[in-house]
Design a protein around this motif. Sequence first.
Motif, PDB file in Angstrom:
ATOM      1  N   ARG A   1       0.846  -1.190   0.000  1.00  0.00           N
ATOM      2  CA  ARG A   1       0.000   0.000   0.000  1.00  0.00           C
ATOM      3  C   ARG A   1       0.881   1.239   0.000  1.00  0.00           C
ATOM      4  NH1 ARG A   1      -4.374   0.038   4.571  1.00  0.00           N
ATOM      5  NH2 ARG A   1      -4.996   1.842   3.313  1.00  0.00           N
ATOM      6  N   PRO A   2       0.453   2.324  -0.652  1.00  0.00           N
ATOM      7  CA  PRO A   2       1.267   3.552  -0.694  1.00  0.00           C
ATOM      8  C   PRO A   2       1.537   4.083   0.709  1.00  0.00           C
ATOM      9  CG  PRO A   2      -0.550   3.675  -2.262  1.00  0.00           C
ATOM     10  CD  PRO A   2      -0.793   2.454  -1.437  1.00  0.00           C
ATOM     11  N   GLY A   3       2.783   4.451   0.965  1.00  0.00           N
ATOM     12  CA  GLY A   3       3.139   5.023   2.251  1.00  0.00           C
ATOM     13  C   GLY A   3       3.197   4.032   3.390  1.00  0.00           C
ATOM     14  N   ARG A   4       3.068   2.730   3.092  1.00  0.00           N
ATOM     15  CA  ARG A   4       3.097   1.713   4.134  1.00  0.00           C
ATOM     16  C   ARG A   4       4.150   0.660   3.798  1.00  0.00           C
ATOM     17  NH1 ARG A   4      -1.631   1.194   7.438  1.00  0.00           N
ATOM     18  NH2 ARG A   4      -2.875   3.069   7.267  1.00  0.00           N
ATOM     19  N   SER A   5       4.638   0.009   4.828  1.00  0.00           N
ATOM     20  CA  SER A   5       5.733  -0.944   4.644  1.00  0.00           C
ATOM     21  C   SER A   5       5.821  -1.852   5.862  1.00  0.00           C
ATOM     22  CB  SER A   5       7.053  -0.181   4.480  1.00  0.00           C
ATOM     23  OG  SER A   5       7.345   0.553   5.676  1.00  0.00           O
ATOM     24  N   CYS A   6       6.818  -2.726   5.854  1.00  0.00           N
ATOM     25  CA  CYS A   6       7.077  -3.551   7.035  1.00  0.00           C
ATOM     26  C   CYS A   6       7.355  -2.661   8.242  1.00  0.00           C
ATOM     27  CB  CYS A   6       8.280  -4.465   6.790  1.00  0.00           C
ATOM     28  SG  CYS A   6       8.007  -5.733   5.536  1.00  0.00           S
ATOM     29  N   HIS A   7       8.058  -1.557   8.003  1.00  0.00           N
ATOM     30  CA  HIS A   7       8.435  -0.687   9.119  1.00  0.00           C
ATOM     31  C   HIS A   7       7.249   0.073   9.697  1.00  0.00           C
ATOM     32  CE1 HIS A   7      13.101  -0.327   9.101  1.00  0.00           C
ATOM     33  NE2 HIS A   7      12.683  -1.576   8.985  1.00  0.00           N
TER      34      HIS A   7
ATOM     35  N   PHE B   1       7.465 -11.982  13.484  1.00  0.00           N
ATOM     36  CA  PHE B   1       6.623 -11.235  12.548  1.00  0.00           C
ATOM     37  C   PHE B   1       7.512 -10.326  11.712  1.00  0.00           C
ATOM     38  CE2 PHE B   1       3.530  -7.678  11.639  1.00  0.00           C
ATOM     39  CZ  PHE B   1       2.703  -8.415  10.813  1.00  0.00           C
ATOM     40  N   LEU B   2       7.401 -10.449  10.395  1.00  0.00           N
ATOM     41  CA  LEU B   2       8.170  -9.639   9.453  1.00  0.00           C
ATOM     42  C   LEU B   2       9.671  -9.682   9.743  1.00  0.00           C
ATOM     43  CD1 LEU B   2       5.784  -6.559   9.121  1.00  0.00           C
ATOM     44  CD2 LEU B   2       5.902  -8.610   7.699  1.00  0.00           C
TER      45      LEU B   2
ATOM     46  N   ARG C   1      24.281  -2.640   4.340  1.00  0.00           N
ATOM     47  CA  ARG C   1      23.388  -1.502   4.608  1.00  0.00           C
ATOM     48  C   ARG C   1      21.939  -1.947   4.710  1.00  0.00           C
ATOM     49  NH1 ARG C   1      25.088   3.797   3.822  1.00  0.00           N
ATOM     50  NH2 ARG C   1      27.179   4.081   2.953  1.00  0.00           N
ATOM     51  N   GLY C   2      21.540  -2.869   3.831  1.00  0.00           N
ATOM     52  CA  GLY C   2      20.154  -3.318   3.831  1.00  0.00           C
ATOM     53  C   GLY C   2      19.765  -3.943   5.159  1.00  0.00           C
ATOM     54  N   ILE C   3      20.621  -4.816   5.688  1.00  0.00           N
ATOM     55  CA  ILE C   3      20.335  -5.473   6.970  1.00  0.00           C
ATOM     56  C   ILE C   3      20.315  -4.446   8.102  1.00  0.00           C
ATOM     57  CG2 ILE C   3      21.229  -7.100   8.686  1.00  0.00           C
ATOM     58  CD1 ILE C   3      22.246  -8.810   6.348  1.00  0.00           C
ATOM     59  N   GLN C   4      21.291  -3.549   8.112  1.00  0.00           N
ATOM     60  CA  GLN C   4      21.368  -2.568   9.201  1.00  0.00           C
ATOM     61  C   GLN C   4      20.230  -1.556   9.131  1.00  0.00           C
ATOM     62  OE1 GLN C   4      25.255  -0.847   9.913  1.00  0.00           O
ATOM     63  NE2 GLN C   4      26.277  -2.751   9.371  1.00  0.00           N
ATOM     64  N   ASN C   5      19.867  -1.132   7.940  1.00  0.00           N
ATOM     65  CA  ASN C   5      18.744  -0.197   7.811  1.00  0.00           C
ATOM     66  C   ASN C   5      17.431  -0.837   8.246  1.00  0.00           C
ATOM     67  OD1 ASN C   5      20.321   1.896   6.881  1.00  0.00           O
ATOM     68  ND2 ASN C   5      19.932   1.483   4.714  1.00  0.00           N
ATOM     69  N   TYR C   6      17.260  -2.109   7.891  1.00  0.00           N
ATOM     70  CA  TYR C   6      16.009  -2.770   8.245  1.00  0.00           C
ATOM     71  C   TYR C   6      15.889  -2.949   9.759  1.00  0.00           C
ATOM     72  CZ  TYR C   6      12.003  -5.890   8.195  1.00  0.00           C
ATOM     73  OH  TYR C   6      10.755  -6.420   8.402  1.00  0.00           O
ATOM     74  N   TYR C   7      16.991  -3.321  10.407  1.00  0.00           N
ATOM     75  CA  TYR C   7      16.937  -3.628  11.840  1.00  0.00           C
ATOM     76  C   TYR C   7      17.463  -2.481  12.721  1.00  0.00           C
ATOM     77  CZ  TYR C   7      15.830  -8.463  10.667  1.00  0.00           C
ATOM     78  OH  TYR C   7      15.218  -9.602  10.200  1.00  0.00           O
ATOM     79  N   ARG C   8      17.458  -1.262  12.206  1.00  0.00           N
ATOM     80  CA  ARG C   8      17.986  -0.136  13.005  1.00  0.00           C
ATOM     81  C   ARG C   8      17.183   0.068  14.287  1.00  0.00           C
ATOM     82  NH1 ARG C   8      20.723   1.776  15.659  1.00  0.00           N
ATOM     83  NH2 ARG C   8      22.184   3.499  15.544  1.00  0.00           N
TER      84      ARG C   8
ATOM     85  N   ARG D   1      15.479   2.843  19.272  1.00  0.00           N
ATOM     86  CA  ARG D   1      14.242   2.063  19.326  1.00  0.00           C
ATOM     87  C   ARG D   1      13.194   2.560  18.327  1.00  0.00           C
ATOM     88  NH1 ARG D   1      11.244   1.254  23.538  1.00  0.00           N
ATOM     89  NH2 ARG D   1      11.217  -1.022  23.477  1.00  0.00           N
ATOM     90  N   ASN D   2      13.340   3.772  17.852  1.00  0.00           N
ATOM     91  CA  ASN D   2      12.411   4.290  16.851  1.00  0.00           C
ATOM     92  C   ASN D   2      13.116   4.550  15.515  1.00  0.00           C
ATOM     93  OD1 ASN D   2       9.876   4.475  18.341  1.00  0.00           O
ATOM     94  ND2 ASN D   2      10.924   5.993  19.601  1.00  0.00           N
ATOM     95  N   GLY D   3      14.148   3.761  15.244  1.00  0.00           N
ATOM     96  CA  GLY D   3      14.913   3.945  14.006  1.00  0.00           C
ATOM     97  C   GLY D   3      14.268   3.262  12.814  1.00  0.00           C
ATOM     98  N   PHE D   4      13.001   3.531  12.596  1.00  0.00           N
ATOM     99  CA  PHE D   4      12.291   2.925  11.461  1.00  0.00           C
ATOM    100  C   PHE D   4      12.515   3.745  10.194  1.00  0.00           C
ATOM    101  CE2 PHE D   4       9.917   1.724  15.278  1.00  0.00           C
ATOM    102  CZ  PHE D   4       9.924   0.353  15.151  1.00  0.00           C
ATOM    103  N   GLN D   5      12.649   3.056   9.067  1.00  0.00           N
ATOM    104  CA  GLN D   5      12.869   3.718   7.779  1.00  0.00           C
ATOM    105  C   GLN D   5      11.524   4.077   7.165  1.00  0.00           C
ATOM    106  OE1 GLN D   5      16.113   4.304   6.527  1.00  0.00           O
ATOM    107  NE2 GLN D   5      16.704   3.620   8.566  1.00  0.00           N
ATOM    108  N   ILE D   6      11.036   5.253   7.525  1.00  0.00           N
ATOM    109  CA  ILE D   6       9.725   5.686   7.048  1.00  0.00           C
ATOM    110  C   ILE D   6       9.855   7.090   6.486  1.00  0.00           C
ATOM    111  CG2 ILE D   6       7.352   6.226   7.733  1.00  0.00           C
ATOM    112  CD1 ILE D   6       7.672   4.117   9.950  1.00  0.00           C
ATOM    113  N   GLY D   7       9.410   7.295   5.242  1.00  0.00           N
ATOM    114  CA  GLY D   7       9.492   8.607   4.612  1.00  0.00           C
ATOM    115  C   GLY D   7       8.658   9.635   5.353  1.00  0.00           C
ATOM    116  N   GLN D   8       9.212  10.832   5.462  1.00  0.00           N
ATOM    117  CA  GLN D   8       8.493  11.897   6.165  1.00  0.00           C
ATOM    118  C   GLN D   8       7.332  12.436   5.344  1.00  0.00           C
ATOM    119  OE1 GLN D   8       9.197  12.759   9.381  1.00  0.00           O
ATOM    120  NE2 GLN D   8      10.635  11.056   9.284  1.00  0.00           N
ATOM    121  N   GLU D   9       7.522  12.524   4.036  1.00  0.00           N
ATOM    122  CA  GLU D   9       6.486  13.066   3.165  1.00  0.00           C
ATOM    123  C   GLU D   9       6.030  12.003   2.169  1.00  0.00           C
ATOM    124  OE1 GLU D   9       7.770  16.606   1.253  1.00  0.00           O
ATOM    125  OE2 GLU D   9       8.294  17.648   3.119  1.00  0.00           O
ATOM    126  N   GLU D  10       4.746  11.795   2.112  1.00  0.00           N
ATOM    127  CA  GLU D  10       4.200  10.831   1.179  1.00  0.00           C
ATOM    128  C   GLU D  10       3.963  11.509  -0.174  1.00  0.00           C
ATOM    129  OE1 GLU D  10       0.811   8.764   2.571  1.00  0.00           O
ATOM    130  OE2 GLU D  10       1.730   8.184   4.483  1.00  0.00           O
TER     131      GLU D  10
END
Length: 620
Positions: A139-145, A359-360, A442-449, A518-527
């Motif tokens: 879905r747009p703007g949504r992800s595992c994170h 989960f994920l 980078r992929g592993i570290q970004n995902y599990y930040r 603990r809140n190092g999720f990769q989520i875009g600020q602007e959709e």
Amino acid sequence: MEKSQKTLHRLERLRHLNTDRNWVNDDLYRLLYKEDLYIVAYERIKSAPGNMTPGSDGKTIDGISMNMIQQIIEEMRTEQFQFKPVRTVYIPKSNGKMRKLGIPSTRDKIVQEVIRTILECLYDSPHGPYFHETSHGFRPGRSCHTALREIRGKWPALNWFLEGDIQACFDAIDHEVLVSLLRKKIQDERFLNLIWKLLRAGYLDLQEARHDSLAGTPQGGLASPILANVYLHELDEKMEEIRKRTERGGARKHPNPLWRKLSAQKLRLAKKGVTRTKEFRALVRQIRSIPAVEVNDPNFIRIKYLRYADDWLVGICGPRTLAEQVKEELKTFLSQRLKLTLSEEKTQITHARKEQAHFLGTRLAIGREGVQRVVTTNNGSGRPIQRRSTGSEIVMTAPRNELVKKLHAKGFCTTTGHPTTKLAWIDLDADQIIPLFNGINRGIQNYYRFADNFGHLAQIQYILKFSLVMTFAAKYKRPVGQIFKRFGKTPTIMIKAKDGKKDRRVAFYANSDWKKQRNGFQIGQEEVDRLQWSITMRTRSKLGMPCCICNSVQQVEMHHVRHIRKTGGKKPVGVNAILQMLNRKQIPVCKTCHQKIHRGDYDGLNLSDLAYNPYKREKT
């Protein structure tokens, strides 16, 4: 441009109308006559490497033209368009099994992307989606994170996790049920008939024999994810109904009698001024180890739920009997309503405080096995304060051992985590090898930040770093020690630039900040509004422009390449070299020039030889 804006307004109108969940759409099929939608669809999919893999018709995206789009539209007008069977291939999975993939033809991919765009306007309008907030997959703007962030912030103090698993979900979707669900929002039999054609297109096996699709959404289909979300939206609806029916209690109001007793004892000791005694410190530790309110309050029940595609998780604050009841109710619902089978083996009820749910790709638990502590957080004004951690917060950890197993399966280390040579990459250039290792690291570290055990991923970085060095050692036939002397402790190479440009430095990515976030999720600020962005893509499209070599406007098509940097060790020449300079994978050429490109007649072509530069006004 006016036609593009008109099409945009029609789709935007659909998005607004469908903020009403009960709105029913008609006359959608006529949108399939809009040339702009096909151009936008092409622009969205044109750069994916998989488009250069032949589909069931033996063709790739190379050679697509406006003429093909016009032929598709004409077939839509006469309702003669037919989807071709999907070509089946199998790729290895990390567990040793094979994953089935489907490769549609290029023209089918474009039509599916148009269908997906229309369905997204109906079901996932940014002004008010039909789908529930609990759905995060595709879905747009949504992800595992976004799903994991929801768990981090809003799933505390649970007793049980219910990990859901549906047997071969996407392969088992019932066509009759799916179309009946689509009819809730769509009353256009011509559009629904096109969906039927898509579902029943069938597939070609490895021997090129055709098979009918009796169930499931098309493998590799661009429209399949949103069709699956339409189907599993019924599961979201069911869980919402269970939640509303089951939850009770406004808040945990009943104080814990033991906590009150000990707190009163602590207060008496404080009044006597004996706060520096062993007795007082032991009392404080005991108070911190128990909750202030009654955890097992029978009058307080909460149910949490999240779904990402066919992976879903239920969190329950209540007794185990409730978790078992929810599991049985969902099993019956999936079987009777959606004709899906809940896997008894993989659908587990996990004790949130004593076990870990999965989960994920993340391990979840509540608390740290009874270890209580004082943590520093910010108050409402942003000032740091100390507070008691009750042990009811969610703990999210990266599965380090599972990650090591995946690296072993891909040839980076042994089963015990000792680095090995990545044999498959030895023949690549050094400046190609390092970015490949960096991408994984980078992929592993970004995902599990966000993980509470983020520092444990230093082992993963160690494996990849030494696997890189060992790969270089095999490539240059030198001992590992000499490789470190030549390339440094953090393997780095300098690429001498040509034509007066700056030298390029390529280094292994070595993270040194292992502090927990603990809140190092990769989520875009602007959709980004994908509809508005699509119109920009339409107006900048090179599809249909004159041939950039001879300037002819006759029989113009798009020449595509799979990669612009990975050239198999050979220096690109001619058009490939031009594409590398332009940082693009495609250019418009006439049919005659296209044939000459593939024959090698233009291997001596330079950028200055082009009739015009199709990307001159764009940033490259």
